[in-house]
Design a protein around this motif. Structure first.
Motif, mmCIF file in Angstrom:
data_model
loop_
_atom_site.group_PDB
_atom_site.id
_atom_site.type_symbol
_atom_site.label_atom_id
_atom_site.label_comp_id
_atom_site.label_asym_id
_atom_site.label_seq_id
_atom_site.Cartn_x
_atom_site.Cartn_y
_atom_site.Cartn_z
ATOM 1 N N HIS A 35 35.206 29.869 49.768
ATOM 2 C CA HIS A 35 34.984 31.275 49.442
ATOM 3 C C HIS A 35 35.108 31.466 47.934
ATOM 4 N N PHE A 36 34.531 32.564 47.467
ATOM 5 C CA PHE A 36 34.574 32.866 46.042
ATOM 6 C C PHE A 36 34.662 34.375 45.854
ATOM 7 N N TYR A 37 35.425 34.753 44.836
ATOM 8 C CA TYR A 37 35.626 36.157 44.475
ATOM 9 C C TYR A 37 35.545 36.249 42.959
ATOM 10 N N GLY A 38 34.637 37.076 42.463
ATOM 11 C CA GLY A 38 34.427 37.181 41.027
ATOM 12 C C GLY A 38 35.534 37.902 40.291
ATOM 13 N N PHE A 39 35.882 39.091 40.726
ATOM 14 C CA PHE A 39 36.934 39.859 40.065
ATOM 15 C C PHE A 39 38.253 39.544 40.740
ATOM 16 N N CYS A 40 38.807 38.416 40.344
ATOM 17 C CA CYS A 40 39.996 37.887 41.003
ATOM 18 C C CYS A 40 40.728 37.023 39.990
ATOM 19 N N ILE A 41 42.027 36.985 40.106
ATOM 20 C CA ILE A 41 42.831 36.164 39.210
ATOM 21 C C ILE A 41 43.668 35.211 40.061
ATOM 22 N N GLY A 42 43.666 33.957 39.674
ATOM 23 C CA GLY A 42 44.499 32.987 40.377
ATOM 24 C C GLY A 42 43.702 31.858 40.997
#
Length: 154
Positions: A35-42
């Motif tokens: 999975h991938f999330y653009g506005f994400c930190i970590g």
């Protein structure tokens, strides 16, 4: 004798009606999922794994665009926890004409990356995490992929 005939008829019926709606991993076949999330930190924002018939690998690059990969083998316990993911793979996905289903991560909802290689033939998909944007037949598989990623990361 009646029981025997009944058993034979039931067996024939089950074989005739059983679907070949399953895939498997042999030899050099694999399933890459993540999975991938653009506005994400970590570190958990981009997670990609490769499942073969006897090993599980994790990508150490965590590239949002999916490639290149640099897979490192995980322990056998992790493999045992996710090896059945292949059973959840919907064969209908193999017939999809589109490689992008929905609008993965367009609304900051994330996306799922799938790559399946069978006998050297590779197919790839990016799937929107928002279920209302993708065909219903994918929903259970999406849940399985997200569940396995969470299990690996425990």
């Amino acid at each position: 004798m009646k029981k025997f005939i009944a058993m034979v008829l039931v067996s024939v019926f089950l074989v005739a009606c059983s679907s070949n709606d399953s895939i498997n991993l042999d030899n050099d076949d694999y399933l890459i999922f993540g999975h991938f999330y653009g506005f994400c930190i970590g570190e958990s924002c981009i997670e990609t794994f490769k499942l073969t018939n006897n090993k599980l690998y994790e990508d150490s690059i965590d590239n949002y665009a999916s490639e290149p990969f640099d897979f490192e083998v995980l322990n056998n316990e992790k493999f045992e926890q996710v090896k059945d993911l292949i059973d959840a793979f919907p064969t209908k996905l193999l017939k999809e004409k589109e490689a992008i289903l929905g609008c993965p991560d367009c609304a900051d909802g994330g996306g799922i990356f799938i790559e399946y290689s069978k006998n050297g033939v590779v197919k790839r998909w990016k799937i929107d995490q928002m279920k209302y944007n993708v065909p219903e037949y994918l929903h259970a598989f999406m849940d399985a992929v997200n569940g396995k990623i969470a299990l690996i990361n425990k």
